[in-house]
Design a protein around this motif. Structure first.
Motif, PDB file in Angstrom:
ATOM      1  N   ALA A   1       0.830  -1.206   0.000  1.00  0.00           N
ATOM      2  CA  ALA A   1       0.000   0.000   0.000  1.00  0.00           C
ATOM      3  C   ALA A   1       0.863   1.254   0.000  1.00  0.00           C
ATOM      4  O   ALA A   1       0.615   2.204  -0.756  1.00  0.00           O
ATOM      5  CB  ALA A   1      -0.924  -0.001   1.213  1.00  0.00           C
ATOM      6  N   LEU A   2       1.873   1.264   0.855  1.00  0.00           N
ATOM      7  CA  LEU A   2       2.775   2.415   0.932  1.00  0.00           C
ATOM      8  C   LEU A   2       3.426   2.685  -0.416  1.00  0.00           C
ATOM      9  O   LEU A   2       3.444   3.826  -0.906  1.00  0.00           O
ATOM     10  CB  LEU A   2       3.842   2.162   1.994  1.00  0.00           C
ATOM     11  CG  LEU A   2       4.951   3.213   2.110  1.00  0.00           C
ATOM     12  CD1 LEU A   2       4.386   4.546   2.568  1.00  0.00           C
ATOM     13  CD2 LEU A   2       6.038   2.725   3.079  1.00  0.00           C
TER      14      LEU A   2
ATOM     15  N   GLY B   1      -3.820  -2.836   2.957  1.00  0.00           N
ATOM     16  CA  GLY B   1      -2.597  -2.347   3.582  1.00  0.00           C
ATOM     17  C   GLY B   1      -2.856  -1.335   4.675  1.00  0.00           C
ATOM     18  O   GLY B   1      -2.174  -1.333   5.705  1.00  0.00           O
ATOM     19  N   LEU B   2      -3.843  -0.450   4.480  1.00  0.00           N
ATOM     20  CA  LEU B   2      -4.179   0.517   5.519  1.00  0.00           C
ATOM     21  C   LEU B   2      -4.717  -0.184   6.764  1.00  0.00           C
ATOM     22  O   LEU B   2      -4.412   0.213   7.899  1.00  0.00           O
ATOM     23  CB  LEU B   2      -5.197   1.522   4.992  1.00  0.00           C
ATOM     24  CG  LEU B   2      -4.669   2.519   3.953  1.00  0.00           C
ATOM     25  CD1 LEU B   2      -5.812   3.336   3.379  1.00  0.00           C
ATOM     26  CD2 LEU B   2      -3.607   3.432   4.555  1.00  0.00           C
ATOM     27  N   ARG B   3      -5.493  -1.241   6.538  1.00  0.00           N
ATOM     28  CA  ARG B   3      -5.979  -2.007   7.696  1.00  0.00           C
ATOM     29  C   ARG B   3      -4.815  -2.683   8.426  1.00  0.00           C
ATOM     30  O   ARG B   3      -4.750  -2.669   9.660  1.00  0.00           O
ATOM     31  CB  ARG B   3      -7.005  -3.057   7.250  1.00  0.00           C
ATOM     32  CG  ARG B   3      -8.351  -2.479   6.816  1.00  0.00           C
ATOM     33  CD  ARG B   3      -9.404  -3.564   6.701  1.00  0.00           C
ATOM     34  NE  ARG B   3      -9.087  -4.528   5.648  1.00  0.00           N
ATOM     35  CZ  ARG B   3      -9.474  -4.401   4.387  1.00  0.00           C
ATOM     36  NH1 ARG B   3     -10.192  -3.347   4.011  1.00  0.00           N
ATOM     37  NH2 ARG B   3      -9.163  -5.316   3.496  1.00  0.00           N
ATOM     38  N   ALA B   4      -3.892  -3.255   7.670  1.00  0.00           N
ATOM     39  CA  ALA B   4      -2.729  -3.904   8.283  1.00  0.00           C
ATOM     40  C   ALA B   4      -1.884  -2.884   9.043  1.00  0.00           C
ATOM     41  O   ALA B   4      -1.400  -3.157  10.150  1.00  0.00           O
ATOM     42  CB  ALA B   4      -1.888  -4.601   7.205  1.00  0.00           C
ATOM     43  N   MET B   5      -1.710  -1.709   8.459  1.00  0.00           N
ATOM     44  CA  MET B   5      -0.918  -0.672   9.113  1.00  0.00           C
ATOM     45  C   MET B   5      -1.602  -0.209  10.396  1.00  0.00           C
ATOM     46  O   MET B   5      -0.944   0.073  11.407  1.00  0.00           O
ATOM     47  CB  MET B   5      -0.718   0.496   8.156  1.00  0.00           C
ATOM     48  CG  MET B   5       0.397   1.438   8.546  1.00  0.00           C
ATOM     49  SD  MET B   5       0.635   2.760   7.325  1.00  0.00           S
ATOM     50  CE  MET B   5       1.030   1.796   5.870  1.00  0.00           C
ATOM     51  N   GLY B   6      -2.928  -0.122  10.352  1.00  0.00           N
ATOM     52  CA  GLY B   6      -3.672   0.290  11.535  1.00  0.00           C
ATOM     53  C   GLY B   6      -3.533  -0.693  12.685  1.00  0.00           C
ATOM     54  O   GLY B   6      -3.594  -0.307  13.856  1.00  0.00           O
ATOM     55  N   ARG B   7      -3.341  -1.962  12.349  1.00  0.00           N
ATOM     56  CA  ARG B   7      -3.156  -2.978  13.398  1.00  0.00           C
ATOM     57  C   ARG B   7      -1.763  -2.920  14.007  1.00  0.00           C
ATOM     58  O   ARG B   7      -1.534  -3.465  15.093  1.00  0.00           O
ATOM     59  CB  ARG B   7      -3.411  -4.385  12.823  1.00  0.00           C
ATOM     60  CG  ARG B   7      -4.861  -4.645  12.453  1.00  0.00           C
ATOM     61  CD  ARG B   7      -5.097  -6.116  12.159  1.00  0.00           C
ATOM     62  NE  ARG B   7      -4.365  -6.567  10.983  1.00  0.00           N
ATOM     63  CZ  ARG B   7      -4.841  -6.567   9.744  1.00  0.00           C
ATOM     64  NH1 ARG B   7      -6.067  -6.093   9.509  1.00  0.00           N
ATOM     65  NH2 ARG B   7      -4.121  -7.009   8.732  1.00  0.00           N
TER      66      ARG B   7
ATOM     67  N   PRO C   1      -4.338   5.376   9.685  1.00  0.00           N
ATOM     68  CA  PRO C   1      -3.600   5.849   8.506  1.00  0.00           C
ATOM     69  C   PRO C   1      -4.526   6.030   7.314  1.00  0.00           C
ATOM     70  O   PRO C   1      -5.526   5.329   7.164  1.00  0.00           O
ATOM     71  CB  PRO C   1      -2.576   4.738   8.261  1.00  0.00           C
ATOM     72  CG  PRO C   1      -3.204   3.509   8.845  1.00  0.00           C
ATOM     73  CD  PRO C   1      -3.977   3.994  10.042  1.00  0.00           C
ATOM     74  N   THR C   2      -4.186   6.958   6.451  1.00  0.00           N
ATOM     75  CA  THR C   2      -4.963   7.247   5.247  1.00  0.00           C
ATOM     76  C   THR C   2      -4.019   7.304   4.052  1.00  0.00           C
ATOM     77  O   THR C   2      -2.796   7.401   4.220  1.00  0.00           O
ATOM     78  CB  THR C   2      -5.693   8.602   5.367  1.00  0.00           C
ATOM     79  OG1 THR C   2      -4.695   9.653   5.374  1.00  0.00           O
ATOM     80  CG2 THR C   2      -6.514   8.674   6.643  1.00  0.00           C
ATOM     81  N   PRO C   3      -4.558   7.270   2.831  1.00  0.00           N
ATOM     82  CA  PRO C   3      -3.682   7.431   1.665  1.00  0.00           C
ATOM     83  C   PRO C   3      -2.890   8.728   1.695  1.00  0.00           C
ATOM     84  O   PRO C   3      -1.746   8.780   1.222  1.00  0.00           O
ATOM     85  CB  PRO C   3      -4.672   7.400   0.491  1.00  0.00           C
ATOM     86  CG  PRO C   3      -5.799   6.550   0.978  1.00  0.00           C
ATOM     87  CD  PRO C   3      -5.936   6.901   2.430  1.00  0.00           C
TER      88      PRO C   3
END
Length: 588
Positions: free
Chosen positions: A243-244, A264-270, A289-291
């Motif tokens: 995602a990044l 990816g944003l969901r994974a990053m949030g975890r 996190p957001t885009p």
């Protein structure tokens, strides 16, 4: 709401920024209304989805894209099966593996994906990121010979497609290329070159960044491992890296890329990625996190290392499993990013002066360019992007040293810069060059710059580049301040990700009075507005004071204005509020 697509939206023929506003066509309005009735979605959101070509029967899947539904078969890409088989064999046999990565976010994320995957199997790898000043972009013969002497497998990520001579220096060592850049008509001399933009590919996956290609390679490697009854590392937890890279590399947010970014944003949030957590803490991010965070907060900090600092800092941060190491690397990246901003500022001023002088001589030029002795190569791409946005045409910025001019180009929507640069490189009109649709790198003899830029301009003109007139501002619909509530802002956010190839919804808020206006930050403006009927609306206008919009709104004199912008959820210190991110404004 105006329904005549030929008439200016809200009768704005020339806004404060000189743009003509356009609204949805009558057909688009009908499609949006039908979609709202069929799905029960708010009219504003339904209109946006209709613009994206979403139908009632596909709306639910579009709003919740799933990787399992959208992930392409990795074997659909040439050389993929061979690449995954060789990578798996190297991991299984404990061979010495080297990863040669580009120095930007995409290269760093691609390298980190491989490192985390190998680490899950109890294996290590050597990370090699070339020094931008000393080695330049991509594989070079010296580095490949050095790595070949001490490794059994070399994997080049986000580079290598056009590096035929350098890859030949690897000798008998197996080399895999996982890339997405345009290259020559023939693949490089390697064991496997996986690239959706190879000339012999159909281009269906040409929108993938290198990290996505690397992820697909790991999907295929996992499939082979499971087929052989062996352990396969979890990949869903690695989608934060994809995602990044997808957002930071400005890959079009279409198809599987939307699913990559949402997952990816969901994974990053975890959490669980020490490097990203440390970088977010250094940047003082709060909330999910957001885009925007990926593209404008985290991405630039990682890129800064490859631009003006130690090239491998970003990749090392993303690959780090140690929180103390990650914190130290994040702190260093913050320092490097500050250095990058200072260098970039000086180059921008000089390049802008050159560009304006050239456009004064030829206002309709299809290309804007600038070149200077000693300009730092690490900020040339950023500066080119700024020129392209400002003058609404492709831009090239070159640094001259030792008789060569080397630099970067950035394009605008609808103009394929990378193919033009690659064509000139093949024809010998450039010393080297390549890239993709929106960005390219190139080098040319210092004495040939004028001729090369003229030729590049000719090729770009054939695609319609030039003119540079203020483009129309296309708006999705009109919203009254009272309709700009948190529920709608959340629904619009959830309908994303928004970015390249899927522009964020833009709304007009008509006939408002400004109750409060105050400068914020370096050149921003914060407003409080209302239509006198509904609740007041908060407005943020980043960069407005450096153009005509900010000063006019600041000295509003009680007049009424039409505002155009994106409806967002503003998160600050644990609190959430609705705001309009201003794009343009017009006298009402």
């Amino acid at each position: 709401m105006p329904r005549d697509h030929d008439a200016a939206f809200l009768h704005v023929e020339s806004s404060l920024s000189g743009r003509r506003w356009t609204g949805p066509s009558a057909d688009a309005l009908r499609l949006g209304e039908a979609l709202a009735q069929a799905t029960g979605l708010p009219a504003a959101l339904a209109g946006v989805l209709a613009r994206q070509g979403v139908r009632a029967e596909t709306a639910a899947a579009y709003l919740a894209p799933k990787l399992k539904d959208l992930l392409p078969d990795p074997r659909g890409l040439r050389d993929m099966e061979r690449a995954a088989t060789r990578l798996d064999a190297a991991a299984e046999r404990g061979e010495r593996i080297a990863i040669f990565a580009d120095y930007d976010v995409d290269g760093g994320a691609s390298a980190a994906l491989l490192i985390w995957w190998l680490r899950a199997l109890g294996r290590d790898a050597t990370l090699y990121v070339p020094d931008r000043l000393r080695e330049g972009y991509g594989p070079n013969p010296e580095a490949m010979a050095q790595l070949s002497a001490s490794h059994d497998l070399i994997v080049c990520v986000d580079c290598g497609t056009a590096a035929h001579e350098a890859l030949e220096a690897a000798g008998g060592t197996d080399v895999i290329v996982l890339d997405h850049h345009l290259g020559t008509e023939t693949p490089p001399p390697v064991l496997a070159c996986v690239n959706p933009n190879r000339p012999d590919e159909d281009g269906a996956l040409g929108h993938l960044c290198a990290a996505a290609v690397t992820f697909l390679c790991l999907v295929e490697a996992n499939r082979q491992r499971r087929g052989a009854g062996r352990e396969a590392p979890d990949l869903m937890g690695m989608t934060d890296l994809v995602a990044l890279a997808t957002v930071a590399d400005v890959a079009p947010l279409m198809g599987v890329n939307r699913a990559f970014v949402q997952a990816g944003l969901r994974a990053m949030g975890r959490g669980g990625r020490p490097g990203l957590e440390a970088l977010a803490a250094t940047a003082r991010l709060s909330g999910p996190p957001t885009p925007y965070h990926l593209g404008f907060v985290l991405g630039p900090r990682i890129n800064a290392a490859g631009r003006v600092g130690r090239a491998d800092l970003g990749a090392r941060l993303l690959a780090s499993a140690d929180r103390h190491e990650a914190a130290a690397l994040a702190d260093r990246l913050e320092e490097v990013n500050a250095e990058r901003k200072a260098v970039e500022g000086a180059t921008r001023v000089a390049a802008l002066a050159q560009a304006e002088a050239r456009l004064d001589a030829d206002p309709d030029a299809p290309l804007v360019w600038a070149a200077g002795e000693g300009w730092h190569p690490g900020v040339l791409g950023i500066t080119a992007g700024q020129l392209a946005r400002r003058f609404r045409r492709p831009a090239v910025v070159l640094g001259v040293a030792d008789g060569m001019a080397k630099g970067s180009g950035r394009s605008v929507a609808g103009v394929d810069l990378g193919s033009c640069v690659a064509r000139m490189a093949r024809a010998g009109e450039l010393a080297s060059g390549g890239g993709h649709v929106m960005a390219a790198g190139l080098s040319v003899g210092a004495g040939c710059v004028e001729a090369a830029m003229a030729r590049l301009g000719e090729l770009l003109a054939r695609q319609g580049a030039g003119g540079g007139e203020p483009s129309d501002l296309a708006l999705d619909s009109m919203l009254m301040p009272g309709a700009c509530d948190m529920a709608l802002a959340r629904q619009l956010e959830a309908a994303g990700p928004w970015g390249e190839g899927a522009s964020a919804p833009r709304f007009a808020v008509p006939e408002v009075r400004i109750h409060d206006a105050r400068p914020v930050g370096q050149d921003g403006l914060r407003l409080t507005v209302s239509d006198g009927i509904g609740p007041r609306l908060q407005v943020i206008a980043f960069g407005a004071m450096s153009g005509p919009i900010g000063p006019r709104l600041l000295s509003h004199g009680g007049g009424r204005f039409h505002l155009a912008g994106r409806l967002e959820v503003n998160r600050w210190q644990g609190r959430e509020s609705v705001q309009l991110a201003l794009i343009d404004a017009a006298e009402a």
